[in-house]
Design a protein around this motif. Structure first.
Motif, PDB file in Angstrom:
ATOM      1  N   ALA A   1       0.664  -0.856  -0.159  1.00  0.00           N
ATOM      2  CA  ALA A   1       0.434   0.363   0.262  1.00  0.00           C
ATOM      3  C   ALA A   1       0.627   1.306   0.016  1.00  0.00           C
ATOM      4  CB  ALA A   1      -1.028  -0.176   0.942  1.00  0.00           C
TER       5      ALA A   1
ATOM      6  N   THR B   1       0.930   5.684   0.720  1.00  0.00           N
ATOM      7  CA  THR B   1       0.296   6.702   1.217  1.00  0.00           C
ATOM      8  C   THR B   1       0.899   8.225   1.429  1.00  0.00           C
ATOM      9  OG1 THR B   1      -0.189   7.574   3.198  1.00  0.00           O
ATOM     10  CG2 THR B   1       1.594   6.605   3.966  1.00  0.00           C
TER      11      THR B   1
ATOM     12  N   TYR C   1       5.231   3.622   0.532  1.00  0.00           N
ATOM     13  CA  TYR C   1       5.171   2.341   0.342  1.00  0.00           C
ATOM     14  C   TYR C   1       5.261   1.113   1.351  1.00  0.00           C
ATOM     15  CZ  TYR C   1       5.368   4.629  -4.009  1.00  0.00           C
ATOM     16  OH  TYR C   1       5.582   5.752  -5.228  1.00  0.00           O
ATOM     17  N   TYR C   2       4.713   0.573   1.383  1.00  0.00           N
ATOM     18  CA  TYR C   2       4.893  -0.412   2.955  1.00  0.00           C
ATOM     19  C   TYR C   2       4.355  -1.381   2.463  1.00  0.00           C
ATOM     20  CZ  TYR C   2       0.025   1.564   4.164  1.00  0.00           C
ATOM     21  OH  TYR C   2      -1.456   1.959   4.652  1.00  0.00           O
TER      22      TYR C   2
ATOM     23  N   THR D   1       1.287  -4.783   3.413  1.00  0.00           N
ATOM     24  CA  THR D   1       0.335  -4.680   3.776  1.00  0.00           C
ATOM     25  C   THR D   1      -0.118  -5.155   4.977  1.00  0.00           C
ATOM     26  OG1 THR D   1      -0.512  -5.978   2.501  1.00  0.00           O
ATOM     27  CG2 THR D   1      -0.520  -3.960   2.173  1.00  0.00           C
ATOM     28  N   THR D   2       1.482  -6.533   5.509  1.00  0.00           N
ATOM     29  CA  THR D   2       0.726  -7.516   6.611  1.00  0.00           C
ATOM     30  C   THR D   2       0.797  -7.150   7.633  1.00  0.00           C
ATOM     31  OG1 THR D   2       1.265  -9.907   7.068  1.00  0.00           O
ATOM     32  CG2 THR D   2       3.273  -8.245   5.756  1.00  0.00           C
ATOM     33  N   THR D   3       0.441  -7.825   8.117  1.00  0.00           N
ATOM     34  CA  THR D   3       0.567  -6.859   9.903  1.00  0.00           C
ATOM     35  C   THR D   3       1.512  -8.023  11.094  1.00  0.00           C
ATOM     36  OG1 THR D   3      -1.155  -7.679  10.520  1.00  0.00           O
ATOM     37  CG2 THR D   3      -0.853  -5.391  10.247  1.00  0.00           C
TER      38      THR D   3
ATOM     39  N   SER E   1       7.611  -4.355  -1.757  1.00  0.00           N
ATOM     40  CA  SER E   1       7.377  -5.517  -1.855  1.00  0.00           C
ATOM     41  C   SER E   1       8.154  -6.790  -2.123  1.00  0.00           C
ATOM     42  CB  SER E   1       6.768  -5.767  -3.928  1.00  0.00           C
ATOM     43  OG  SER E   1       7.491  -5.411  -4.554  1.00  0.00           O
TER      44      SER E   1
ATOM     45  N   VAL F   1       3.428   4.367   9.291  1.00  0.00           N
ATOM     46  CA  VAL F   1       3.432   3.410   9.777  1.00  0.00           C
ATOM     47  C   VAL F   1       4.963   2.379  10.626  1.00  0.00           C
ATOM     48  CG1 VAL F   1       2.890   2.698   7.434  1.00  0.00           C
ATOM     49  CG2 VAL F   1       4.980   3.576   7.717  1.00  0.00           C
TER      50      VAL F   1
ATOM     51  N   ARG G   1       5.505  -0.441  12.221  1.00  0.00           N
ATOM     52  CA  ARG G   1       6.124  -1.456  11.114  1.00  0.00           C
ATOM     53  C   ARG G   1       7.460  -1.763  10.697  1.00  0.00           C
ATOM     54  NH1 ARG G   1       0.833  -3.404   7.552  1.00  0.00           N
ATOM     55  NH2 ARG G   1      -0.553  -1.762   8.373  1.00  0.00           N
TER      56      ARG G   1
END
Length: 313
Positions: free
Chosen positions: A79, A81, A97-98, A100-102, A132, A169, A172
């Motif tokens: 995703a 932002t 850009y990061y 999305t998994t947590t 990615s 983010v 993360r």
């Protein structure tokens, strides 16, 4: 490889492996035979995992292959932002850009600077490509498109501070695993940032430009990427002396793109992406699975005119 280009081989550095640790097999030998056999049987699945993954808390993603490191997208959904220049200080905003998994743990973070007169759109392709593969990436705009390398180095560091301290983010990100990448004056800025902050884990100047040609102060593993036909930052007066001036004991490499010009990093480029990704994985994530893409030195090819390395892997 040009005459006189040398390769040096050093012992590998395993930051995540405590020195003197006793292996499972060694401990087992000290036990009675039946118990030792049981312990070995239980340990076999872990021992069978690829080196650098089984006992590395920073490794992210599946076993890499040539296809995976050359792919336009890696295994993680991404995703993005936007970051307004009015919401930050020390740099001109950008795009984050990061993954999305947590559930995959925290990630290393990378700040990327464009070159002289350019905006983040010129290096935006690197954002989702690296994210990615398991990094949080910010491609930045500079305060002025005319900012010089020293200022761009400060701005790369300001962007990393924003990512780790204020961004949406930040949870993360592992703030101890940070890197800088830049094109042209942004590449010169990546060297400036590494000089000023030895805690950075990796630096990658892409067809870098800087009036300062010597970097003996740098302690950050650095991959210098130059272009054979660069008329703006010719390799003989920029990338080559940058690489040569880095300490001989440093983890470093020099890659020269065959037939490429100064703007090669501003469009999607498989060779740039492959070696930038492998360098970041190796030194930001301590992921030994990427050693084979960096060392022994890749042969010259239609894409690579020259490669030098201290090959510490």
């Amino acid at each position: 490889m040009r005459p006189g280009a040398a390769q040096h081989y050093l012992l590998p550095r395993h930051r995540h492996r405590p020195s003197g640790r006793t292996s499972t097999v060694t401990r087992a030998r000290r036990l009675r035979a039946p118990l030792a056999a049981a312990l070995l049987a239980a340990a076999l699945p872990a021992l069978a995992q690829p080196a650098g993954a089984a006992d590395n808390p920073y490794a992210r993603g599946p076993e890499p292959t040539t296809a995976s490191v050359e792919a336009a997208r890696g295994p993680f959904a991404v995703a993005q932002t936007s970051v307004s220049r009015y919401a930050v200080s020390g740099f001109g905003g950008g795009t984050v850009y990061y993954p999305t998994t947590t559930t995959a743990g925290t990630f290393g973070a990378v700040a990327v600077s464009p070159g002289y007169t350019a905006r983040q759109s010129s290096i935006a392709w690197l954002g989702p490509r690296l994210a990615s593969q398991g990094f949080v990436v910010i491609t930045i705009d500079t305060l002025s498109t005319y900012d010089q390398p020293a200022s761009r180095g400060d701005q790369l560091r300001a962007a990393l501070a924003y990512l780790t301290q204020r961004s949406s983010v930040r949870a993360r990100i592992d703030p101890t695993r940070l890197a800088v990448v830049g094109h042209s004056m942004g590449g010169g800025g990546a060297l400036e940032a590494a000089k000023d902050d030895p805690s950075l884990q990796a630096a990658v100047p892409l067809t870098g430009w800087n009036l300062d040609k010597t970097w003996p102060e740098v302690r950050t593993p650095t991959l210098v990427i130059g272009a054979e036909d660069d008329g703006v930052a010719p390799v003989r007066s920029h990338s080559e002396p940058f690489y040569a001036s880095l300490p001989a004991t440093l983890d470093k490499a020099y890659l020269e793109l065959r037939g490429a010009g100064h703007l090669a990093p501003t469009v999607s480029n498989t060779t740039i992406a492959t070696y930038t990704l492998s360098w970041l994985k190796r030194f930001v994530d301590d992921d030994l699975r990427y050693d084979r893409f960096l060392c022994p030195a890749p042969a010259t090819s239609t894409a690579i005119a020259e490669y030098r390395s201290t090959c510490p892997y």
